[in-house]
Design a protein around this motif. Structure first.
Motif, PDB file in Angstrom:
ATOM      1  N   VAL A  65       0.841  -1.198   0.000  1.00  0.00           N
ATOM      2  CA  VAL A  65       0.000   0.000   0.000  1.00  0.00           C
ATOM      3  C   VAL A  65       0.879   1.251   0.000  1.00  0.00           C
ATOM      4  O   VAL A  65       0.640   2.210  -0.737  1.00  0.00           O
ATOM      5  CB  VAL A  65      -0.945   0.000   1.223  1.00  0.00           C
ATOM      6  N   ARG A  66       1.911   1.211   0.810  1.00  0.00           N
ATOM      7  CA  ARG A  66       2.835   2.339   0.905  1.00  0.00           C
ATOM      8  C   ARG A  66       3.476   2.645  -0.458  1.00  0.00           C
ATOM      9  O   ARG A  66       3.605   3.811  -0.849  1.00  0.00           O
ATOM     10  CB  ARG A  66       3.913   2.012   1.936  1.00  0.00           C
ATOM     11  N   SER A  67       3.845   1.600  -1.176  1.00  0.00           N
ATOM     12  CA  SER A  67       4.522   1.797  -2.465  1.00  0.00           C
ATOM     13  C   SER A  67       3.623   2.514  -3.473  1.00  0.00           C
ATOM     14  O   SER A  67       4.105   3.299  -4.299  1.00  0.00           O
ATOM     15  CB  SER A  67       4.990   0.457  -3.035  1.00  0.00           C
ATOM     16  N   VAL A  68       2.311   2.255  -3.410  1.00  0.00           N
ATOM     17  CA  VAL A  68       1.379   2.929  -4.318  1.00  0.00           C
ATOM     18  C   VAL A  68       1.340   4.429  -4.000  1.00  0.00           C
ATOM     19  O   VAL A  68       1.421   5.275  -4.905  1.00  0.00           O
ATOM     20  CB  VAL A  68      -0.032   2.319  -4.222  1.00  0.00           C
ATOM     21  N   ARG A 110      -3.083   5.679   8.456  1.00  0.00           N
ATOM     22  CA  ARG A 110      -1.739   5.808   9.026  1.00  0.00           C
ATOM     23  C   ARG A 110      -0.651   5.584   7.974  1.00  0.00           C
ATOM     24  O   ARG A 110       0.371   6.278   7.974  1.00  0.00           O
ATOM     25  CB  ARG A 110      -1.571   4.813  10.171  1.00  0.00           C
ATOM     26  N   ILE A 111      -0.885   4.623   7.091  1.00  0.00           N
ATOM     27  CA  ILE A 111       0.101   4.374   6.026  1.00  0.00           C
ATOM     28  C   ILE A 111       0.237   5.613   5.142  1.00  0.00           C
ATOM     29  O   ILE A 111       1.348   6.094   4.875  1.00  0.00           O
ATOM     30  CB  ILE A 111      -0.313   3.161   5.176  1.00  0.00           C
ATOM     31  N   ALA A 112      -0.891   6.129   4.677  1.00  0.00           N
ATOM     32  CA  ALA A 112      -0.870   7.301   3.805  1.00  0.00           C
ATOM     33  C   ALA A 112      -0.287   8.516   4.529  1.00  0.00           C
ATOM     34  O   ALA A 112       0.476   9.296   3.945  1.00  0.00           O
ATOM     35  CB  ALA A 112      -2.285   7.607   3.311  1.00  0.00           C
ATOM     36  N   TRP A 128      -1.073  16.004   1.447  1.00  0.00           N
ATOM     37  CA  TRP A 128      -2.230  15.708   2.277  1.00  0.00           C
ATOM     38  C   TRP A 128      -2.760  14.293   2.048  1.00  0.00           C
ATOM     39  O   TRP A 128      -2.437  13.645   1.052  1.00  0.00           O
ATOM     40  CB  TRP A 128      -3.349  16.702   1.983  1.00  0.00           C
ATOM     41  N   VAL A 129      -3.622  13.872   2.987  1.00  0.00           N
ATOM     42  CA  VAL A 129      -4.254  12.558   2.929  1.00  0.00           C
ATOM     43  C   VAL A 129      -5.765  12.737   2.882  1.00  0.00           C
ATOM     44  O   VAL A 129      -6.355  13.404   3.742  1.00  0.00           O
ATOM     45  CB  VAL A 129      -3.884  11.702   4.159  1.00  0.00           C
ATOM     46  N   GLY A 164      -6.449   7.915  12.159  1.00  0.00           N
ATOM     47  CA  GLY A 164      -5.229   7.582  11.433  1.00  0.00           C
ATOM     48  C   GLY A 164      -4.523   8.767  10.818  1.00  0.00           C
ATOM     49  O   GLY A 164      -3.410   8.631  10.298  1.00  0.00           O
ATOM     50  N   GLY A 165      -5.154   9.954  10.852  1.00  0.00           N
ATOM     51  CA  GLY A 165      -4.478  11.156  10.376  1.00  0.00           C
ATOM     52  C   GLY A 165      -4.938  11.722   9.056  1.00  0.00           C
ATOM     53  O   GLY A 165      -4.205  12.486   8.425  1.00  0.00           O
ATOM     54  N   ALA A 166      -6.153  11.390   8.599  1.00  0.00           N
ATOM     55  CA  ALA A 166      -6.658  11.956   7.347  1.00  0.00           C
ATOM     56  C   ALA A 166      -6.869  13.458   7.495  1.00  0.00           C
ATOM     57  O   ALA A 166      -7.206  13.950   8.577  1.00  0.00           O
ATOM     58  CB  ALA A 166      -7.957  11.279   6.943  1.00  0.00           C
TER      59      ALA A 166
END
Length: 378
Positions: A65-68, A110-112, A128-129, A164-166
């Motif tokens: 997911v992180r790589s995307v 959290r990942i994003a 931003w997320v 998660g931080g959006a």
């Protein structure tokens, strides 16, 4: 959830900066997520036996997911959407894991968030997320599920994204106006519980028929949703940009709030190898540049079939471009599921058919045929 973390000063600053950016310049979001994940061939074990449930990868394969997210940020986009499109009660319910809505939503955000923060530091430009809230698989208008159950599931989805931080919540690919209202209200309840004030963006899916899946016209959608206090409205998925132009034209004329557009890479073409999206990066960039200048869009991106290269070319076209000012002319009115009816009365008498019932009243019919209008009025 029993309790949610209080938003940090950093999160409030980020959300405020996003509001300012959307008000002054064109912001670019990412493109397709699902096909990018599938291209990395996750195993059945990665899915915890729940094949196709991409949200599970947030906890089993965060590296994928992180790589995307990294690929899209490297292409120059301002924001990415979380891998949480299906983190809702109906979609996860089909895998019998509806109890994991908050967990998977928070993990995806959290990942994003981590990737966005890294690119913010390395580039010196805020990233931003956008917390993705997909439509699910049940349509409340057709009785597939209850409104309250859907709303509560969306609330858990939004609570996880906030925790998660959006920086904003994107209610996207909506197909049913009642479903959309449930998502908006769920998002509002989540923000109230968390003490946060994020942007709520609403993105509708219009079919090639010119309406949403259940037959709603663009005017009905705007009339029904704008009063709910959403911060942006627009379109994504279902079609390419060519089929979205007239809907965007209507919104540009009548919407009081800013506009967004995230089309597919054209209409899919079925081949022996599956669906193929024919619109190339240059075609998407051409369309988005036109939409930005003609309709005053504030947020652009891509949906199914779009890649980092599609978005790189969009970024090249619109980076630094100021939002084109609009002078909307709202039409106060009421909407059914299908269409909006403006509160507009022509300067003439209002004919109400049931009050001139020539079939049910012999006396009235005779007076009408004999042109005895005073008797008709009485």
């Amino acid at each position: 959830m029993a309790s949610l973390p209080t938003p940090s000063a950093d999160s409030r600053i980020r959300a405020g900066a996003l509001r300012e950016a959307l008000a002054t310049r064109v912001v670019v979001a990412d493109g397709a997520m699902g096909t990018m994940l599938q291209a990395q061939d996750p195993t059945l074990e990665d899915f915890q036996g729940l094949e196709g449930c991409n949200e599970v990868l947030n906890v089993t394969r965060p590296d994928i997911v992180r790589s995307v997210h990294e690929e899209y940020f490297a292409a120059g986009v301002d924001c990415v959407e979380t891998n949480t499109f299906g983190a809702n009660s109906s979609a996860l319910g089909e895998y019998d894991i509806a109890g994991r809505i908050f967990e998977l939503s928070q993990a995806g955000a959290r990942i994003a968030r981590g990737v966005a923060d890294e690119f913010t530091v390395s580039s010196g430009r805020q990233r931003w997320v956008l917390g993705s809230m997909g439509p699910g698989t049940k349509l409340p208008t057709l009785g597939h599920t209850s409104y309250a159950g859907l709303r509560d599931g969306f609330q858990q989805n939004a609570e996880g994204l906030i925790a998660g931080g959006a920086d904003a919540l994107v209610i996207e690919t909506t197909q049913d106006l009642l479903q959309t209202k449930a998502a908006v209200l769920g998002a509002r309840r989540a923000m109230e519980a968390a003490g946060s004030d994020l942007l709520v963006l609403c993105s509708l899916a219009f079919e090639t028929t010119g309406t949403m899946l259940l037959g709603s016209e663009i005017g009905a959608a705007l009339t029904a949703l704008e009063p709910l206090g959403i911060d942006m409205i627009g379109l994504n998925c279902s079609t390419g940009p060519a089929e979205m132009s007239e809907h965007l034209r209507y919104l540009a004329r009548h919407s009081r709030i800013p506009l967004l557009c995230m089309p597919n890479a054209g209409l899919p073409v079925l081949t022996k190898d599956g669906a193929h999206f024919p619109l190339g990066p240059e075609g998407l960039a051409d369309a988005q540049e036109t939409f930005v200048r003609e309709y005053g869009l504030s947020l652009v991106g891509g949906c199914c079939g779009t890649t980092p290269e599609h978005l790189r070319q969009v970024v090249e076209r619109v980076r630094g471009v100021a939002v084109t000012p609009r002078t909307p002319h709202p039409e106060p009115g009421a909407a059914s599921l299908y269409q909006t009816v403006p509160f507009r009365q022509d300067t003439s008498y209002l004919a109400i058919g049931e009050r001139t019932n020539a079939n049910g009243s012999k006396k009235f019919r005779e007076a009408m045929l004999e042109a005895r209008w005073d008797d008709c009025v009485e």
